[in-house]
Design an enzyme around this catalytic site. Structure first.
Site, PDB file in Angstrom:
ATOM      1  N   HIS A 194      35.511   9.995 -33.969  1.00 43.93           N
ATOM      2  CA  HIS A 194      35.264  11.192 -33.177  1.00 43.93           C
ATOM      3  C   HIS A 194      36.553  11.239 -32.144  1.00 43.93           C
ATOM      4  CE1 HIS A 194      34.016  14.776 -30.987  1.00 43.93           C
ATOM      5  NE2 HIS A 194      33.302  15.233 -31.795  1.00 43.93           N
TER       6      HIS A 194
ATOM      7  N   ASP B  10      28.187  14.951 -38.456  1.00 39.40           N
ATOM      8  CA  ASP B  10      28.282  15.167 -39.959  1.00 39.40           C
ATOM      9  C   ASP B  10      27.504  14.002 -40.842  1.00 39.40           C
ATOM     10  OD1 ASP B  10      29.342  17.833 -39.393  1.00 39.40           O
ATOM     11  OD2 ASP B  10      31.322  17.051 -38.968  1.00 39.40           O
TER      12      ASP B  10
END
Ligand code: CMC
Length: 434
Positions: free
Chosen positions: A311, A368
């Protein structure tokens, strides 16, 4: 909210010609410090460059606080863990958009608005028929959201009542998402039922058929509420920045949200939930050797990435992924499903979290990594996963759009660049070109 400079702080920048620029420092409520460079070019002729906005604050915002080093996420000051456990999606949407938790009366009014605006114009139904069955639902969703502006032309007037557009968007995007699924499988559209709450109504529109009574499972309803809450905002990510950028030109809210939906579609952003399941399925199909897959990722073979990992902002375990991992076990147990993809995902996470490649780069599971396994267990097809992300992110996009239009200091988004092309040259007629 405009950026207020701290009068006691400033930063000194020494330029190549020895001149110095004194730049104000802006301090946020969580003690985040930013150097305000807005006057830099006018005063010195220099601009800053920051490809991918790795270190650029595009705005101040009072909506979401994220500490990527500590793995902290809060909406309007409330922790994501507490909201996921105690709130529901409609209440969290209100919180994000209006800045406070609604009281009973506000909650009721908001709920009534959402119920009242759940239908889409019957003429819009023809639009679905125009798409081939192979269409990706994100293409349909973005086009339909843009089309809503044609049905509510008052949105072109910047003084038209915002609350109405907000309710329409929150309610109708849910209907459009479910209708696009029904169309894709050739089933009759199921209209929203006013007696059902937001998430239950979505499950009804997705999975009910006219010939049978459909009873919404409270476990799935709760799981969907939690999933949507976890996706509801994430400060200045790619799609939210897109919403702000498009909105900053004065484009209407439907256009801005449709642009956000399109930005979300990419596999490095919201499209990652679909890519994770496709990755896990590929590993399963080729014999389940996930260790080899992880080795391929580390060796950057075919530019492979461990989808659902890493991320830009989190350099610690994504707090949303923590909640989702637990939720995966609960939902699958409730449904009596044993999904081999979950075992694969857990196995991959275990080796990645001990491996120097991932540890040194601070790559952890993100939102996700596990969400797709839950959607899959709920019966939602893989190509709808990013639509689910969009449904969840909708209140965040709306909140940022509203914050931006209400800020009197908002300027059109217009970054600069450093030109690296040709210097001036003379046009050469075609018969003289080599
Ligand atoms: N698998 C393998 N290596 C990775 C991964 C990954 N998932 N993510 C980053 N890296 C490596 C990358 O190769 C690079 O290595 P090196 O320094 O050797 O070149 C280093 O880590 C830094 O990567 P980056 O691409 O410069 O980092 P970024 O901050 O620009 O990218 C990211 C963030 C999310 C795009 C990236 O981590 C990624 O591609 N992850 C996989 C896609 C994904 O799961 N996206 C969903 C993000 S969460 C939902 C959302 O909010 O969008």
């Amino acid at each position: 909210m405009s950026a207020a400079a701290d009068k006691k702080l400033s930063a000194k920048l020494t330029l190549p010609d020895g001149k110095e620029a004194n730049l104000p420092v802006v301090v946020g409520t969580e003690d985040e410090h930013a150097i305000d460079i807005r006057s830099l070019r006018n005063e010195t002729g220099f601009i800053t460059i920051d490809t991918g906005y790795m270190n650029t604050g595009s705005t101040t915002s009072a909506i979401t606080y994220l500490d990527g080093e500590q793995g902290v996420l809060r909406y309007r000051g409330y922790s994501i863990e507490e909201l996921a456990e105690k709130s529901n999606f409609v209440e969290t949407s209100y919180l994000l958009i209006y800045g406070k938790l609604p009281n009973t009366q506000e909650r009721e009014q908001f709920g009534t608005m959402l119920t009242r605006h759940s239908l889409i114009h019957e003429d819009l139904h023809h639009f679905f028929a125009g798409y081939p069955p192979t269409s990706h639902p994100m293409a349909v969703l973005s086009a339909m959201v843009t089309s809503l502006s044609a049905y509510y032309p008052d949105c072109l007037d910047r003084n038209s009542p915002t609350d109405l557009h907000i309710a329409r968007l929150l309610s109708k995007v849910r209907t459009i998402a479910a209708f696009s699924y029904k169309k894709s499988i050739g089933q009759p559209l199921m209209y929203p039922k006013n007696s059902l709450k937001y998430c239950a109504n979505f499950l009804h529109m997705m999975f009910a058929v006219p010939s049978e009574e459909y009873v919404v499972s409270p476990v799935l309803e709760k799981a969907l509420n939690q999933l949507l809450i976890l996706h509801a905002d994430h400060e200045q990510n790619c799609s939210t920045s897109t919403v702000r950028m498009v909105g900053s030109s004065g484009a209407n809210v439907y256009a801005a949200i449709a642009a956000g939906i399109l930005a979300l579609w990419g596999p490095l952003h919201g499209g990652a939930n679909q890519a994770v399941i496709e990755m896990l399925e590929e590993i399963k199909l080729s014999g389940g050797d996930y260790k080899k897959f992880v080795d391929d990722v580390k060796n950057k073979r075919d530019n492979r990435r461990l989808m659902g990992f890493g991320h830009r902002v989190y350099k610690n375990y994504d707090p949303r992924a923590k909640i989702l991992k637990k939720m995966c076990d609960e939902v699958l147990a409730h449904l009596g499903i044993k999904d081999p993809l979950l075992e694969l995902a857990k196995g991959m996470e275990e080796i990645a979290l001990k491996d120097d490649y991932f540890v040194s780069k601070k790559l952890y599971p993100n939102v996700d990594f596990y969400s797709g396994i839950i959607y899959r267990a709920m019966g939602i097809p893989t190509n709808m996963f990013t639509v689910m992300f969009a449904l969840g992110r909708l209140p965040g996009w709306i909140a940022h759009w509203k914050e931006m239009v209400e800020d009197k200091d908002t300027k059109i988004g217009r970054p600069r660049q450093v030109y690296t092309g040709e210097r001036p040259r003379k046009f050469v007629p075609i018969d003289q070109r080599t």
